[in-house]
Design an enzyme around this catalytic site. Structure first.
Site, mmCIF file in Angstrom:
data_model
loop_
_atom_site.group_PDB
_atom_site.id
_atom_site.type_symbol
_atom_site.label_atom_id
_atom_site.label_comp_id
_atom_site.label_asym_id
_atom_site.label_seq_id
_atom_site.Cartn_x
_atom_site.Cartn_y
_atom_site.Cartn_z
ATOM 1 N N CYS A 16 -27.874 17.277 9.738
ATOM 2 C CA CYS A 16 -27.618 16.067 10.532
ATOM 3 C C CYS A 16 -26.119 15.941 10.783
ATOM 4 C CB CYS A 16 -28.096 14.813 9.796
ATOM 5 S SG CYS A 16 -29.840 14.759 9.481
ATOM 6 N N CYS A 88 -22.005 -36.249 9.560
ATOM 7 C CA CYS A 88 -20.764 -35.666 9.019
ATOM 8 C C CYS A 88 -20.759 -34.170 9.268
ATOM 9 C CB CYS A 88 -20.647 -35.912 7.517
ATOM 10 S SG CYS A 88 -20.592 -37.632 7.076
ATOM 11 N N ASP A 507 11.648 21.930 -8.295
ATOM 12 C CA ASP A 507 13.003 21.484 -7.988
ATOM 13 C C ASP A 507 13.599 21.014 -9.315
ATOM 14 O OD1 ASP A 507 15.216 20.242 -6.609
ATOM 15 O OD2 ASP A 507 14.189 18.341 -7.020
ATOM 16 N N ASP A 706 10.990 16.186 -5.335
ATOM 17 C CA ASP A 706 10.994 14.739 -5.174
ATOM 18 C C ASP A 706 11.897 14.246 -4.057
ATOM 19 O OD1 ASP A 706 13.363 15.429 -6.459
ATOM 20 O OD2 ASP A 706 13.528 13.445 -7.373
ATOM 21 N N ASP A 710 13.689 18.392 -0.400
ATOM 22 C CA ASP A 710 12.573 19.252 -0.820
ATOM 23 C C ASP A 710 11.449 19.287 0.223
ATOM 24 O OD1 ASP A 710 13.758 19.809 -3.293
ATOM 25 O OD2 ASP A 710 12.993 17.936 -4.133
#
Lengths: 820, 230
Positions: A16, A88, A507, A706, A710
């Protein structure tokens, strides 16, 4: 170019999913269409100029499936105080009805509640409440129970399936009883005399018909979907069930007619119970599958459930509790001890420690003070803080993580593509095998009943739904488990590739080390004062985002040195900076910078070597073309780095370190953590080249970093892993994001990938195994050698439980344990 | 869904009503036609047995008879029974003293059952066929269909039966006298030595609706008959 996700209903197997994918994929303007059977979502990338969403939805519906519309309207139930009569409630209703953006309103006097459907883009809930108040009534606090539409839909689906299964069982059991008792001589219970097939064969047949009708009604979807798919030449699992059970029923009806015509021996050719029990068993399989499938997405549900429903906003000095949806950027929010932080923001007032475990997996609370960032869903442990909302709604870190995990769960691993291709061809092939086996046995002289039994068994045992579930369920559980451990895997492909990694490049700064270096040595040349050297260097680095520069600025701040005005500033990537301060041309950077500018470092060579040998990074400062001194900066190695690297090496992975630092400093750090291969003095733009070189050696490379610098290497690597404490660019470039700075998450990510891929392979083995072994047996190969014939009922049971076993196997991944 | 449930409930009710209806007794109805064909083809071998109070269908070799009552209130012991010559069994080692009481009557063995005490009434004169129709009408459970031989049969209890072909044109065993061999084996009969009777294993269905394979003494005859089916 636009990308959308559409929820699909009515898919029952991988075929499907393939069908929807094909139908959407062939629309002009659709660049890519991918359907995930497990999540029941279609991800489509398309050119808005050529095609639009309604056309795509039409194509899905044309293919025979449903599109689940995500309502743009919110529905809310507001308790109202002060209503005393019908007038009301009428008044309130009329007042709300008049508001722009309200599509539906119903006020119930008895329950004293208004149910309002509104477009949140046009009107806010607070405006509706104000309207109630203006009318003279009290809009009371909202019910805390928020509606999880998807959860309700899934629960409804499970409930419906169970109900159908119960109906099928209630009628299927007596049907099976009456049909099987004549065959099972040891069974002590009789058939009532009035239904003895040899005495009252027509009664016996009609009773079976009456029992099978409700079962067919319970399983009518198999027929509506299955035959529709068959007519559209795209048979799916339902087609197999529909053809198989229809064959059984039609053959039985023919034999019932034979009984009416006086051929009472035809009572032995009734297969109503086969059709009935097949439907009942498949409904059971589908029900169990739906329950298990729900469990595979528990991780995401957990994440979704983390956000608090309300926030305390300070307005005009007053504390107002508002629904989370109504918090806006810039709102000042109060968070009391023990409460959850509602949105992302920056602390304005107060100190506290915050448990961010649900986001990072880090169990230790993090101290927060003025200026620190706080994140939605984290728990304020002890202090009371006020913070300014900076990100709300879908922009919060939590929402981003949820989206990332959802996207990953909806994505396909390359291994899944293979399963998809196979299941696309599977059903037509199975239909052909069933037909061939049927004809072969007839030609071989077996009775029609025998050939029909073979035909039904082959069709029923060969359902490819287990095949379709094998990969997505494992990926859902795997990525979910990763998220629980603070490892965000961005997609199935990343998850699959990670297990092939044999080389990891780390790194150095901020990854292996804490990334917060400190000034350790200030060595001026003769005639320059240490404080002056630090002041000049800190002034130049003031605007720098480089960790070494920041360390020098912090060093100057510690010494309470005045930062001087920078007259000119130029960053030289990978080398350092060139600035003008008080008219002096100052160069601050590494050895390469000094060499490029032909500044002699001879007088400092010995000092430089010594510092580098100690793992410290010497930053050279030159003024007006002459060397003025060295400021050494050292970074602390993270506690977990050495352990993580050892673990990776134990896993047989080669570990390398890459850094722009000089070789000696780099090697000193590498030695501390046990890395042999050091790629030092690498310029940011060259990091990706170094990764490429390793790939050129035939290695599958993972880069862990980080910083912004990098990012190219993270993209170049086969797998890029960004440390969560790093920059947004790094995280966007990476395939895997670690929410914590703990390097142990790297081996954990690889272990998770390996476990998931192993699980997928097991699933595929079982899914294929059922079919590869089942089809020949169902086709009567054992019977050829004097062995037994597979009863279609057992074929249905095997088929139903193949899906359940595959999903259950995927759920075993929930027991995955991260490295500590 | 409610519509579908309603529809299926209606269908079930209709089918169950049909199931309860006697018109669905295709075996009973068809067996009458077949029995009529057998009676017709046997001609003089089907006679009235006034002593018994019913009808007698004799085998072509005269070694066995099937008797069925004209009025259950008048027959004294069995309403349906087989009467077979005892000699072939005695020759095969039958110790008549070991037979259950009442089985040996003179030179015959009588095996049968009482169906009821009903005083049967007929629209005209009683005939062999109309008396058989009474069995179908009142004691339908005693009429069965034997799929393995494509036979109808009248159950005489204890596994003894009289069977006849549903369609004599296609069947080589048009009538079969069926005896449960247990009492004979217990009385010393060597099953392979009973002249005129075949000892065989037969697949059938017991009263509990279970398929079973049982040993039987069979005395089958082909009558060169015509089809009972119209």
């Amino acid at each position: 170019m636009s990308k959308e996700t559409i929820r699909i209903s009515g898919m029952t197997c991988a075929a499907c999913a393939q069908r929807v994918q094909k139908a959407v994929g062939k629309i002009d303007g659709v660049i890519n269409a991918s359907v995930n059977f497990a999540t029941e979502k279609l991800s489509v990338e398309f050119d808005e100029a050529a095609v639009n969403i309604p056309v795509i939805k039409d194509a899905v519906e044309q293919a025979g499936y449903g599109v689940i519309e995500d309502s743009k309207f919110n529905q809310v139930t507001i308790p109202i105080g002060g209503m005393t009569c019908a007038a009301c409630s009428q008044r309130v209703e009329k007042a709300i009805e008049k508001l722009e953006g309200v599509s539906k309103v119903s006020v119930n006097l008895a329950t004293e509640k208004a149910t309002v459907e509104y477009d949140s883009q046009v009107i806010r809930l607070s405006a509706i409440k104000q309207c109630i108040e203006k009318t003279g009534y009290q809009a009371l606090e909202l019910d805390k129970n928020t509606v999880d539409e998807d959860k309700i839909r899934k629960e409804k689906e499970i409930k419906t399936l169970w109900t159908k299964f119960i109906v099928a069982s209630v009628f299927g059991l007596p049907l099976l009883y009456f049909a099987m008792v004549p065959m099972v001589s040891w069974w002590p219970f009789p058939i009532p005399k009035a239904l003895n097939p040899m005495v009252f064969p027509l009664r016996f047949a009609l009773l079976q018909i009456s029992l099978v009708i409700p079962i067919i009604v319970a399983g009518y979807k198999f027929y509506t979907i299955g035959f529709k798919a068959l007519i559209q030449r795209s048979p799916n699992m339902d087609s197999l069930v529909a053809i198989g059970t229809s064959a059984a029923i039609l053959y039985s009806i023919f034999n019932t007619y034979q009984i009416i015509s006086g051929n009472f021996g035809a009572v032995e050719g009734l297969y109503y119970e086969t059709a009935g029990v097949i439907i009942a068993l498949i409904l059971l399989g589908k029900s169990l599958e739906a329950v298990s499938k729900g469990k595979t997405s528990e991780a995401i549900k957990k994440l979704m459930g983390l956000a608090p429903k309300t926030a305390i906003v300070i307005e005009d000095g007053k504390e107002i509790e508002v629904p989370i949806d109504e918090v806006e950027i810039g709102n000042v929010i109060l968070v009391k001890p023990g409460d959850k932080i509602p949105v992302d923001g920056v602390v304005l007032e107060g100190t506290t420690s915050v448990d961010e475990a649900m986001l990072t997996g880090e169990s230790m609370p993090v101290d927060k003070k003025t200026g620190d960032k706080v994140f939605a869903a984290s728990i304020n442990k002890n202090g009371m803080i006020k913070f300014k909302a900076t990100k709300v709604g879908s922009d919060t870190a939590l929402a981003q993580i949820i989206k990332l995990v959802e996207d990953a769960q909806g994505s396909k691993a390359p291994i899944a593509q293979m399963a998809d291709i196979v299941s696309g061809y599977f059903v037509p092939i199975v239909c052909s095998i069933a037909l061939l086996a049927f004809l072969a046995w007839l030609i071989a002289g077996e009775p029609l009943a025998f050939a029909v039994t073979i035909f039904i068994s082959v069709l029923v045992i060969a359902c490819p739904c287990a095949l379709g579930l094998a990969t997505p369920t494992a990926i859902m559980v795997g990525t979910g488990k990763g998220a629980e451990n603070g490892i965000l895997i961005k997609g199935g492909e990343a998850l699959e590739t990670t297990h092939k990694i044999n080389t990891i490049v780390f790194d150095k700064t901020g990854t292996i080390t804490e990334g917060k270096p400190e000034v350790t040595d200030i060595v001026p040349v003769e005639g320059v004062q240490s404080r002056r050297l630090l002041q000049i260097a800190a002034s130049g680095e003031k605007g720098s985002e480089h960790p070494l520069g920041e360390a020098i600025v912090r060093g100057a701040e510690k010494e309470s040195l005045e930062i001087l005005k920078v007259e000119q500033f130029e960053a030289i990537p990978g080398h350092g900076i060139e600035v003008v301060i008080e008219g002096i041309k100052v160069l601050i950077g590494n050895k390469k910078l000094m060499d490029d500018r032909q500044i002699s470092l001879e007088s400092l060579r010995e000092t430089s070597d010594r510092l580098a040998g100690e793992g410290k990074t010497p930053m050279y400062i030159a003024m007006d073309g002459n060397i003025s001194g060295i400021i050494a900066v050292a970074d602390v190695v993270k506690e977990s780095s050495a352990k993580a690297i050892k673990k990776l090496q134990e896993m047989g992975i080669e570990v390398a370190m890459i850094t722009g630092d000089n070789r000696k400093t780099a090697e000193a750090i590498a030695k501390q953590v046990g890395i042999d291969r050091v790629l030092a003095e690498v310029l940011p733009q060259d990091k990706s080249n170094e990764v490429k070189k390793l790939q050129g050696e035939g290695k599958k490379v993972c880069m862990v970093g980080d910083g912004i610098n990098d990012a190219p290497a993270l993209v170049q690597a086969d797998i890029g892993i960004a440390i969560g404490s790093g920059t947004d660019v790094a995280m966007e470039s990476a395939d895997i994001v670690l929410m914590r700075s703990d390097l142990m998450d790297v081996p954990t990510a690889i272990k998770l990938s390996k476990s998931t891929i192993r699980n997928i392979k097991q699933n595929l083995f079982w899914a294929f195994g059922y079919n590869v072994a089942g089809i020949p047996i169902a086709a009567g190969i054992l019977h050829l050698f004097g062995g037994p014939l597979l009863n279609p009922i057992f074929a249905a049971a095997a088929m139903a439980f193949s899906s359940v076993s595959v999903v259950s196997n995927a759920l075993r991944l929930k027991r995955f344990k991260a490295y500590k | 869904m409610i519509k579908k449930l309603l529809l299926s409930a209606l269908s079930i009710t209709a089918i169950l009503s049909l199931t309860a209806c006697n018109k669905l007794d295709v075996v009973g109805d068809q067996s009458i036609k077949s029995f009529d064909a057998v009676v017709n083809i046997l001609g003089d071998q089907v006679t009235e047995d006034t002593e018994f109070g019913g009808w007698s269908l004799a085998s072509p070799d005269g070694g066995a008879r099937f008797l069925w009552s004209e009025d259950y209130s008048k027959t004294t012991s069995n309403d349906v029974q087989l009467v077979v010559k005892a000699q072939p069994f005695i020759d095969a080692g039958l110790d008549v003293t070991k037979l259950p009481e009442g089985v040996l009557v003179g030179e015959d063995l009588i095996l049968g059952t009482e169906l009821g005490k009903d005083a049967l009434t007929y629209s005209g004169d009683a005939t062999p066929l109309s008396s058989y129709e009474q069995i179908v009408k009142l004691y339908r459970d005693n009429i069965s269909y034997h799929a393995a031989l494509d036979h109808y049969g009248v159950k005489l209890s204890n596994g003894n039966m009289f069977e006849w072909a549903k369609d004599m044109t296609t069947n080589d065993k048009d009538i079969v006298f069926v005896l449960n061999p247990d009492i004979f084996i217990n009385a010393g009969v060597d099953t392979s030595k009973v002249e005129g009777w075949v000892f065989a294993q037969v697949e059938t269905m017991d009263d509990n609706g279970k398929k079973i394979t049982v040993d039987k003494f069979l005395k089958p005859f082909e009558l060169d008959g015509q089809s009972a089916e119209k």
